[in-house]
Design a protein around this motif. Structure first.
Motif, PDB file in Angstrom:
ATOM      1  N   TRP A   1     -13.317  58.336 108.667  1.00  0.00           N
ATOM      2  CA  TRP A   1     -14.207  59.043 109.584  1.00  0.00           C
ATOM      3  C   TRP A   1     -15.516  58.280 109.759  1.00  0.00           C
ATOM      4  O   TRP A   1     -16.059  57.731 108.806  1.00  0.00           O
ATOM      5  CB  TRP A   1     -14.516  60.443 109.050  1.00  0.00           C
ATOM      6  CG  TRP A   1     -13.274  61.245 108.769  1.00  0.00           C
ATOM      7  CD1 TRP A   1     -12.498  61.203 107.643  1.00  0.00           C
ATOM      8  CD2 TRP A   1     -12.639  62.182 109.642  1.00  0.00           C
ATOM      9  NE1 TRP A   1     -11.438  62.065 107.761  1.00  0.00           N
ATOM     10  CE2 TRP A   1     -11.499  62.691 108.976  1.00  0.00           C
ATOM     11  CE3 TRP A   1     -12.944  62.674 110.911  1.00  0.00           C
ATOM     12  CZ2 TRP A   1     -10.654  63.636 109.548  1.00  0.00           C
ATOM     13  CZ3 TRP A   1     -12.113  63.626 111.484  1.00  0.00           C
ATOM     14  CH2 TRP A   1     -10.984  64.092 110.803  1.00  0.00           C
TER      15      TRP A   1
ATOM     16  N   VAL B   1     -19.633  63.540 112.800  1.00  0.00           N
ATOM     17  CA  VAL B   1     -18.353  63.141 112.217  1.00  0.00           C
ATOM     18  C   VAL B   1     -17.352  62.909 113.352  1.00  0.00           C
ATOM     19  O   VAL B   1     -17.175  63.769 114.221  1.00  0.00           O
ATOM     20  CB  VAL B   1     -17.803  64.215 111.259  1.00  0.00           C
ATOM     21  CG1 VAL B   1     -16.444  63.792 110.707  1.00  0.00           C
ATOM     22  CG2 VAL B   1     -18.781  64.476 110.115  1.00  0.00           C
TER      23      VAL B   1
ATOM     24  N   ASP C   1     -11.611  64.332 104.375  1.00  0.00           N
ATOM     25  CA  ASP C   1     -10.989  65.313 105.265  1.00  0.00           C
ATOM     26  C   ASP C   1     -11.810  65.603 106.513  1.00  0.00           C
ATOM     27  O   ASP C   1     -11.435  66.443 107.335  1.00  0.00           O
ATOM     28  CB  ASP C   1     -10.708  66.617 104.515  1.00  0.00           C
ATOM     29  CG  ASP C   1     -11.973  67.245 103.920  1.00  0.00           C
ATOM     30  OD1 ASP C   1     -13.096  66.783 104.262  1.00  0.00           O
ATOM     31  OD2 ASP C   1     -11.842  68.190 103.123  1.00  0.00           O
ATOM     32  N   GLY C   2     -12.966  64.939 106.655  1.00  0.00           N
ATOM     33  CA  GLY C   2     -13.774  65.108 107.857  1.00  0.00           C
ATOM     34  C   GLY C   2     -14.691  66.318 107.847  1.00  0.00           C
ATOM     35  O   GLY C   2     -15.321  66.605 108.865  1.00  0.00           O
ATOM     36  N   ARG C   3     -14.819  66.991 106.728  1.00  0.00           N
ATOM     37  CA  ARG C   3     -15.646  68.202 106.671  1.00  0.00           C
ATOM     38  C   ARG C   3     -16.944  67.906 105.920  1.00  0.00           C
ATOM     39  O   ARG C   3     -17.020  68.036 104.694  1.00  0.00           O
ATOM     40  CB  ARG C   3     -14.869  69.344 106.006  1.00  0.00           C
ATOM     41  CG  ARG C   3     -13.699  69.840 106.858  1.00  0.00           C
ATOM     42  CD  ARG C   3     -12.965  70.987 106.183  1.00  0.00           C
ATOM     43  NE  ARG C   3     -12.232  70.533 105.012  1.00  0.00           N
ATOM     44  CZ  ARG C   3     -11.451  71.325 104.265  1.00  0.00           C
ATOM     45  NH1 ARG C   3     -11.343  72.612 104.579  1.00  0.00           N
ATOM     46  NH2 ARG C   3     -10.810  70.840 103.221  1.00  0.00           N
ATOM     47  N   TRP C   4     -17.962  67.508 106.674  1.00  0.00           N
ATOM     48  CA  TRP C   4     -19.285  67.240 106.109  1.00  0.00           C
ATOM     49  C   TRP C   4     -20.320  67.880 107.026  1.00  0.00           C
ATOM     50  O   TRP C   4     -20.822  67.238 107.964  1.00  0.00           O
ATOM     51  CB  TRP C   4     -19.515  65.735 105.966  1.00  0.00           C
ATOM     52  CG  TRP C   4     -18.502  65.114 105.046  1.00  0.00           C
ATOM     53  CD1 TRP C   4     -18.449  65.252 103.690  1.00  0.00           C
ATOM     54  CD2 TRP C   4     -17.385  64.275 105.406  1.00  0.00           C
ATOM     55  NE1 TRP C   4     -17.373  64.557 103.185  1.00  0.00           N
ATOM     56  CE2 TRP C   4     -16.700  63.939 104.205  1.00  0.00           C
ATOM     57  CE3 TRP C   4     -16.915  63.771 106.605  1.00  0.00           C
ATOM     58  CZ2 TRP C   4     -15.580  63.136 104.193  1.00  0.00           C
ATOM     59  CZ3 TRP C   4     -15.794  62.969 106.602  1.00  0.00           C
ATOM     60  CH2 TRP C   4     -15.131  62.657 105.403  1.00  0.00           C
ATOM     61  N   PRO C   5     -20.629  69.147 106.798  1.00  0.00           N
ATOM     62  CA  PRO C   5     -21.559  69.876 107.673  1.00  0.00           C
ATOM     63  C   PRO C   5     -22.920  69.191 107.771  1.00  0.00           C
ATOM     64  O   PRO C   5     -23.403  68.600 106.803  1.00  0.00           O
ATOM     65  CB  PRO C   5     -21.677  71.245 106.990  1.00  0.00           C
ATOM     66  CG  PRO C   5     -20.453  71.373 106.139  1.00  0.00           C
ATOM     67  CD  PRO C   5     -20.132  69.975 105.689  1.00  0.00           C
TER      68      PRO C   5
END
Length: 306
Positions: free
Chosen positions: A265, A154, A146-150
C-alpha cells in the motif's frame, strides 16, 4: 515582529536531516552553530522544537507541527532561489518500502524515475517497520499490510496473484497436482499474507500433520530459495516477475486455484500529497503499476498461471 529567517532555515535543515551534525555538514558550519540557531528560534517561539535521542535528534510535538507547517514553503523558497540563480536545485525524496518490494519490484524500475527527473535525489529505506510520520522524515511509504491505517492517505499498489513456484530443476512446469505438494519441501514466508494453510483449502487439499518445510521472514529470501532449488514457494507475481519471465521460476501445478490479494500500500499523511516531489513519485509509480498490470494480461504470463 521580525521573522527569524536564518534560524528557521537552520531548523528546517536539521529537522529534514534528522541530525545536528548532518545539518552542519550540509550548511558548512559547526554543529554548535546549528544548535545556537535552533535555540534562538526556540526562545523566540517559546517552545522546544527538538529533543535528543541517543546520538540523533527527534522533533517534539511542537517541532513536528512547526516543521509540517513550513516544509512546503521552505522547499518553494529554495527552488525559487535556485531558479533565480539560473540552475535547478536538487530535491530530496525519502521513500520507505518493504525489503521485498524494494529489491524485487521498485529497485529494478527506479532508474526510469531518475532519468525522467534528474533533479530528484532519492533515498530508499528498505524496512518492514511502519513509519511514524510525526517523528521520522519520510515523504512516502510503501507498506505491507491490510490497508487499514486511519488518518493516513492509503492506496493499494496492485492486486497480486500468489502461485506455487519452484526451479525447473526441482519440478517441471504443470506436472504436479495440488494434492502432490505435501510430499515436497514447501518454502514458507513467515510474514506473508498468503500462506500454504490458506492455499490448500482453496485447492481442496487436506495436508497431513507433518510437512517438510523451510521458513523465511522475508519473501525475497523465499523467492531466492526457490530459484536455488530448495523447494516450492507460494509467492506473489508482483515480487517474482523477473524470475518468472526469465524461466528461473515456474509453476509446477496444473491449474492452481486463484489467490489474489492486495498486500502493498502507498501510505503517507494527506498533507504530503501537496508536495510536488510526492506527486511526481506517485505519477511515476502509478504509470509503472499500470504497465505491470497490462503485462500480466499477455498470453505468456496467463499461461504461467495455468
Amino acid at each position: 515582529m521580525q521573522i527569524p529567517i536564518k534560524p528557521i532555515f537552520v531548523f528546517h535543515t536539521a529537522a529534514r536531516a534528522g541530525s545536528i551534525s548532518r545539518a552542519a555538514q550540509e550548511l558548512s558550519v559547526t554543529p554548535s552553530a546549528v544548535s545556537q540557531q535552533i535555540q534562538t528560534l526556540e526562545l523566540q517561539l517559546g517552545v522546544a522544537l527538538l529533543a535528543k535521542a541517543g546520538r540523533g535528534i527527534v522533533l517534539t510535538e511542537a517541532g513536528e507541527r512547526y516543521f509540517s507547517m513550513i516544509a512546503d514553503q521552505m522547499e518553494q523558497i529554495s527552488e525559487a532561489t535556485a531558479t533565480i540563480k539560473g540552475f535547478r536545485s536538487v530535491t530530496s525524496l525519502t521513500i520507505r518500502a518493504t525489503p521485498t518490494l524494494s529489491n524485487k519490484w521498485l529497485l529494478p524500475r527506479l532508474n526510469s524515475l531518475l532519468d525522467m527527473h534528474p533533479d530528484l535525489e532519492v533515498r530508499l529505506d528498505g524496512t518492514n517497520e511502519p513509519t511514524d510520520f510525526r517523528q521520522e522524515i519520510v515523504d512516502i511509504e510503501l507498506r505491507h499490510g491490510d490497508g487499514r491505517w486511519p488518518g493516513l492517505f492509503v492506496e493499494g499498489v496492485a492486486e497480486e496473484d500468489f502461485l506455487p513456484v519452484c526451479s525447473p530443476g526441482y519440478a517441471a512446469a504443470g506436472t504436479l497436482r495440488p494434492e502432490d505438494l505435501p510430499r515436497y519441501r514447501l518454502i514458507h514466508s513467515a510474514k506473508s499474507q498468503a500462506q500454504w494453510t490458506s492455499w490448500f483449502p482453496l485447492a481442496g487439499v487436506t495436508p497431513g500433520d507433518r510437512w517438510q518445510r523451510v521458513l523465511f521472514d522475508r519473501s525475497h529470501m523465499a523467492i531466492d530459495a526457490a530459484v536455488n532449488g530448495m523447494g516450492i514457494a507460494l509467492e506473489s507475481t508482483l515480487m517474482m516477475g523477473a524470475e518468472l519471465s526469465s524461466g528461473r521460476l515456474i509453476c509446477p501445478v496444473t491449474s492452481p486455484p486463484p489467490l489474489r490479494l492486495v498486500t502493498q500500500w502507498i501510505v503517507c499523511p494527506f498533507e504530503h500529497l501537496r508536495r510536488p516531489k510526492v506527486r511526481t513519485f506517485l505519477e511515476w509509480l502509478r504509470a509503472e503499476r499500470d504497465a505491470w498490470q497490462a503485462s500480466q494480461q499477455s498470453p505468456e504470463v496467463t499461461h504461467l498461471r495455468r
